[in-house]
Scaffold this active site. Structure first.
Site, short mmCIF file in Angstrom:
data_model
loop_
_atom_site.label_atom_id
_atom_site.label_comp_id
_atom_site.label_asym_id
_atom_site.label_seq_id
_atom_site.Cartn_x
_atom_site.Cartn_y
_atom_site.Cartn_z
N ALA A 242 0.74 -1.39 0.09
CA ALA A 242 0.10 0.07 -0.05
C ALA A 242 0.82 1.16 0.02
O ALA A 242 0.27 2.32 0.17
CB ALA A 242 -0.85 0.12 1.25
N ALA A 243 2.16 1.07 -0.70
CA ALA A 243 3.00 2.20 -0.46
C ALA A 243 2.45 3.44 -1.16
O ALA A 243 2.42 4.68 -0.78
CB ALA A 243 4.48 1.87 -0.79
N GLY A 244 2.08 3.06 -2.50
CA GLY A 244 1.40 4.27 -3.16
C GLY A 244 0.30 4.98 -2.83
O GLY A 244 -0.04 6.22 -2.79
N ASP A 245 -0.73 3.93 -2.30
CA ASP A 245 -1.92 4.56 -1.57
C ASP A 245 -1.48 5.40 -0.58
O ASP A 245 -2.44 6.48 -0.34
CB ASP A 245 -2.80 3.49 -1.34
CG ASP A 245 -3.41 2.53 -2.46
OD1 ASP A 245 -3.46 3.26 -3.51
OD2 ASP A 245 -3.72 1.63 -2.45
#
Length: 294
Positions: A242-245
């Site tokens: 979930a790094a991008g989110d």
């Protein structure tokens, strides 16, 4: 407090942790299994709420046990779920394999998310009161376009994460203020490998672009301005799911608070750096004091 509306997916993540991902036709033994509330829309909502935003979620869950758990998880994060629909049948799921390097492979089964094909009058009224609308591509494209156009009509900043990557129709791009692809999505959208050249190509369609570059940070480009590259802190990644989110949710809060772009990008990158050091999607996302401290 900046107001953020999220029109997007809500899934239960079914996560298997393995030494390495299986090749086609291969079976491997996992070391751990978890169920974690997720979905790109819900993830961005949680990230924004933990970063200090006032967040409302528009989407759908199923009538199954996952649906009840997903709704409760969003409410526990302080997110307004009044416009999160419940449809008959199964909630969306994401089937995720995470290896020891923190890399992942994901299969998404839309479930209830597929029922969100348009906006209700209540959905548009909520969007009209927001400072920013966060969009992704895990809902039917008709709903995403309707959301972007509604935000555009009401002068609300539209932030689009083009994932899963697909051809973006002109009417969606025309109503998008800020496009945030990762480096792989940027290549798929433009056919150009170099991030600076890809950003220049994307600026033909949208006024602002941020291309996330993993451990190399991110690249910001806007029409009529020099591109800016913002590095990120070097950390040992445990799970990058979930790094991008996390980055997008935190960035929406920072921009909504009026921070300069470079500062907003650095703050959002710090949030993402914290998230990859923990397992899970929404469960890995940092709270505002942690981001400020880093």
């Amino acid at each position: 407090m900046t107001r953020i509306a999220v029109l997007g997916s809500t899934n239960m993540d079914l996560v298997a942790y393995v030494h390495r991902a299986p090749r086609r036709g291969e079976t491997v033994t996992g070391r751990e299994f978890r169920t974690v509330p997720g979905g790109k829309g819900a993830n961005q909502a949680v990230a924004a709420a933990r970063a200090g935003g006032k967040v409302s979620m528009i989407g759908a869950v199923g009538s199954d046990d996952f649906g009840a758990r997903l709704r409760a998880a969003l409410a526990d994060a302080g997110i307004d779920t009044a416009l999160l629909r419940t449809t008959d049948g199964r909630s969306g799921t994401a089937h995720i394999v995470v290896d020891d390097e923190g890399g992942n492979a994901i299969v998404v089964v839309p479930g209830a998310n597929a029922a969100v094909t348009s906006l209700t009058p209540e959905d548009e009224a909520l969007i009209a009161t927001a400072d920013s609308l966060l969009l992704q591509l895990e809902l039917p494209l008709s709903a995403v376009i309707a959301g972007a156009e509604a935000a555009h009509r009401h002068g609300v900043r539209t932030i689009l994460t083009p994932a899963p990557a697909q051809c973006l129709p002109p009417e969606l791009l025309a109503s998008t203020d800020l496009l945030i692809p990762n480096e792989h999505e940027a290549v798929e959208l433009t056919g150009v490998a170099d991030p600076h050249a890809a950003a220049a190509e994307l600026l033909r369609s949208v006024p602002e672009v941020v291309i996330t570059l993993g451990s190399a940070g991110c690249l910001y480009a806007a029409r009529g301005a020099q591109p800016v590259t913002v590095p990120t802190r070097r950390v040992r990644a445990v799970d990058t799911t979930a790094a991008g989110d996390t980055f997008t949710g935190a960035l929406a809060v920072a921009l909504g608070e009026g921070r300069p772009v470079a500062d907003a990008l650095a703050w959002a990158s710090s949030a993402a750096a914290l998230s990859v050091q923990r397992p899970g999607a929404s469960s890995s996302m940092p709270y505002r004091p942690e981001i400020d401290a880093l």
